[in-house]
Write a protein that holds these residues in place. Sequence first.
Motif, PDB file in Angstrom:
ATOM      1  N   VAL A 507       0.874  -1.174   0.000  1.00  0.00           N
ATOM      2  CA  VAL A 507       0.000   0.000   0.000  1.00  0.00           C
ATOM      3  C   VAL A 507       0.909   1.221   0.000  1.00  0.00           C
ATOM      4  CG1 VAL A 507      -1.784   1.285   1.208  1.00  0.00           C
ATOM      5  CG2 VAL A 507      -1.826  -1.216   1.228  1.00  0.00           C
ATOM      6  N   SER A 562      -1.730   1.449  -9.511  1.00  0.00           N
ATOM      7  CA  SER A 562      -2.277   0.288  -8.800  1.00  0.00           C
ATOM      8  C   SER A 562      -2.433  -0.872  -9.769  1.00  0.00           C
ATOM      9  CB  SER A 562      -3.630   0.633  -8.181  1.00  0.00           C
ATOM     10  OG  SER A 562      -3.504   1.643  -7.212  1.00  0.00           O
ATOM     11  N   GLN A 582       0.829  -7.441  -5.496  1.00  0.00           N
ATOM     12  CA  GLN A 582      -0.188  -6.401  -5.700  1.00  0.00           C
ATOM     13  C   GLN A 582       0.325  -5.065  -5.161  1.00  0.00           C
ATOM     14  OE1 GLN A 582      -2.617  -8.025  -7.882  1.00  0.00           O
ATOM     15  NE2 GLN A 582      -3.971  -6.780  -6.668  1.00  0.00           N
ATOM     16  N   GLN A 584      -1.257  -1.256  -4.239  1.00  0.00           N
ATOM     17  CA  GLN A 584      -2.446  -0.418  -4.086  1.00  0.00           C
ATOM     18  C   GLN A 584      -1.982   1.008  -3.790  1.00  0.00           C
ATOM     19  OE1 GLN A 584      -5.982  -1.096  -4.144  1.00  0.00           O
ATOM     20  NE2 GLN A 584      -5.932   1.143  -4.176  1.00  0.00           N
ATOM     21  N   THR A 586      -2.883   4.723  -2.765  1.00  0.00           N
ATOM     22  CA  THR A 586      -3.971   5.369  -2.035  1.00  0.00           C
ATOM     23  C   THR A 586      -3.581   6.800  -1.714  1.00  0.00           C
ATOM     24  OG1 THR A 586      -5.454   5.168  -0.121  1.00  0.00           O
ATOM     25  CG2 THR A 586      -3.139   4.630   0.221  1.00  0.00           C
ATOM     26  N   TRP A 617     -11.590   3.358  -5.932  1.00  0.00           N
ATOM     27  CA  TRP A 617     -10.292   2.697  -5.776  1.00  0.00           C
ATOM     28  C   TRP A 617      -9.908   2.459  -4.302  1.00  0.00           C
ATOM     29  CZ3 TRP A 617     -10.243   7.973  -7.307  1.00  0.00           C
ATOM     30  CH2 TRP A 617      -9.728   8.850  -6.390  1.00  0.00           C
ATOM     31  N   GLU A 618     -10.660   3.005  -3.361  1.00  0.00           N
ATOM     32  CA  GLU A 618     -10.316   2.891  -1.941  1.00  0.00           C
ATOM     33  C   GLU A 618     -11.267   1.915  -1.263  1.00  0.00           C
ATOM     34  OE1 GLU A 618      -8.636   2.657   1.152  1.00  0.00           O
ATOM     35  OE2 GLU A 618      -7.725   4.364   0.137  1.00  0.00           O
TER      36      GLU A 618
END
Length: 798
Positions: A507, A562, A582, A584, A586, A617-618
């Motif tokens: 993240v 992302s 992955q 992400q 944010t 997306w969150e």
Amino acid sequence: SVPRCYLNKQLATVRVLKGDPAELSCTVSKDNVTGTWFKDGLKLTSMDGVVFEKKGLVHKLIINKAEDIHAGKYRFEGGDVKTEASIFVEDPPQVDKVLLKNLTSVPTVAKAGEGVKLRIPFEGRGPIRAAWLKDRMELGDDTRIRVDKTDTCTTLSISSCDRRDCGDYKVRLKNDSGVLEINLKLMVIDKPQPPAGPIKIVESSANNITIQWKPPKDDGGKPIQRYLVERQQVGRNDWETLGETPRSCTSFTMSKVEEEMSYYFRVRAMNAEGVSDALESGEVKAAGKASPGAPDPPEIISASRDTITISWKAPCKTGTSQIMGYIVQKRKKGTVTWLPVTNVPVKDKKLKVTSLKKGVQYEFRVAAVNAAGTGQPSDPSEPAFARDPTKSPGQVQDLKVSSSDSTSVTLTWNKPEVQDGNDVKGYEVEMRPCNSLSWTKCFTLPAESTSCRVQGLQAREKLFLRVRALGDGGPGEASELEACAGASAALVSPRLLIDDTVKSFLVIKAGNPIRVKIPFEGSPEPLVTWLKDGLPLPSRAAVSTEDGSSQLLLRAAELSDSGTYTVELGDGLGKRETFSFQVQITDIPQPPGAIRLEENVPNTVTVTWDPSASEQWEKNLYYTVLKRESQKGLWHVLGDLIYNNKFTFTRVVPGRDYYFRVVAKNDLGASDPSETVQPWRIWKKKAEFRVKAQKYRAVNQNQHPRFLVPLKSHVVVTGSECHMSCAVGGHPPPKITWYKDSRDLSRDPNYFCTNDFGVCSLVVLGVTKHDEGEYMVEASNEVGRAFSKAFLAIKGNA
């Protein structure tokens, strides 16, 4: 400048401060016109403080000093001119200028523990609301602080001050005519806080101890004058004063210490108000005297038939005192007993040892001496013969690498050319890595050997190798391979070395870099490919592969970064290995959309809002709903951790204004708020009003409409509510119609009209500048009609 209004141009409003002059002017078309002035519908013939003037075509009404009695609606009639204007006398809060200067120019100073009372008298049209604020928060009564207010003054009382009360204060005085804000500063002085710790031990030896600390975080409002230092010997109860340091010095050295004795230390700060509490150290032990460490083995510089010259270096550990010299010892090779070379320590680090027996091999060692005694001796030197020097053997011939594998290299060479007196006694093999300048001895071989296998090497490890012949005269000149010789690399299948440091889910905050390093192995070096969502990486991505690892770098992450990233290893023969993770991206959420309010259930309000654009997306986004009950009040949380777009507030008080705010949140923080602009309320149900008809009294069937109580003009603040009311009589009961600037308000949702048995009201909800103007109420029945007018003036919010 005097406020003026020219009546014949347009309907106007004059605002004048109480005590200031004002003027109304009207121009007529003929000089012989005798004009008449009216106030609130009554003809003016004379009035205190009012003067009438006529100069040609201009008629003036002059007010020398405006007072409350001068407020109202004025009308001028003369000839073909008939016009009106309103005068509003404003009387905002005021404080005596001398007192105001004294309060704002010099801070109020109090000592800790004492009481403080700040009293501010004021003047102005009532009611005046007084509020005290500190750090933008309104102060209320508690166990120490009290806020009092009368019609003419306000007082802040603090019963026992402390350092928390220091800061900037603001007094806000407000009425319908304006706002006055007064900025004050309060200083509370006290003894300082203890010095900031911990106490550090800068030096601890057998002779002295040096301690260090940091200045207090709070000096009590007065400069630090000095620091007091004390110590206590472990096992005793009394503290001994060691001395003081000036405020600029935060360290102290004490020389009177006992070897290996333990102490506690404490430090206090002092200012003009007193001495702080103490900062104490842990147990500190004074060091004992220490002897030096062992030097490196001595080196042989030269030799002859009865002398050998040696040298050495000082030891790394010199102890707690300066080295005074060195003890030098010798022994014959193969014996155990060490004999002294000199009777006193040698101050130099070089010595020529004499009186040796020719042809005998000797070893030497040295030990350093300081005030604590003699230190540990060094390891023995290389053995050396006491004899005249002989020639060293020549270089070995044809040095080369004959073979190598994954862990070893084999060297071969030929003997050097033989010359008189330089027979080969053996060979010495040395190596060094390519990135080092230091040679390491690998083997010492007999004279018959002309090959050597260097084992235990890593794959692809590169080395320099050299060989020198050994003789009685010492080692000969080395033969060195011209290029690196290395162990041949074994075939290793490509493999990703994934461990706990490589995360499968990342993240990243938008704007921060994405940096992922993947280690791998393979021989020959495999081909590394990076993909994002099965496609090549964006042009912003940088990939670097070296030394068994591959790194992905994006310097400033964007929301579009992302996705799923894959690193792939290939050996060129069809064998592949992959790893995916992955990412992400944010950021702080975007604000929610518009807010809607509905009363689905009596005395409740359901707040709904459009979702934040960040929801797409969150995954961990949620909402917080807040409310306040005035346009400038404090916000209070109604609901938190809301994962939908709806919230119902059940404790609604009818007749009270509410404002609502919604904030989107995630792990990084909160968005900007989305707020309601207009106040929201549930109207109070009015109690039923019944009129008991009188008996034995007939009703006059022919009563014209008439106003028992006429309308009055109003001055209100933007955003508030305005209530206009009047009382109407007549029979049959008159029909009531409201107008603004001749426009019928019956169907306008911004206005709320009531008629309770002849008491007629018009409520203007959330007043804006567009609501300013003349309002008229019409009462009509079968017999006739009647009218009443009033003016609504709006002033900006303070």
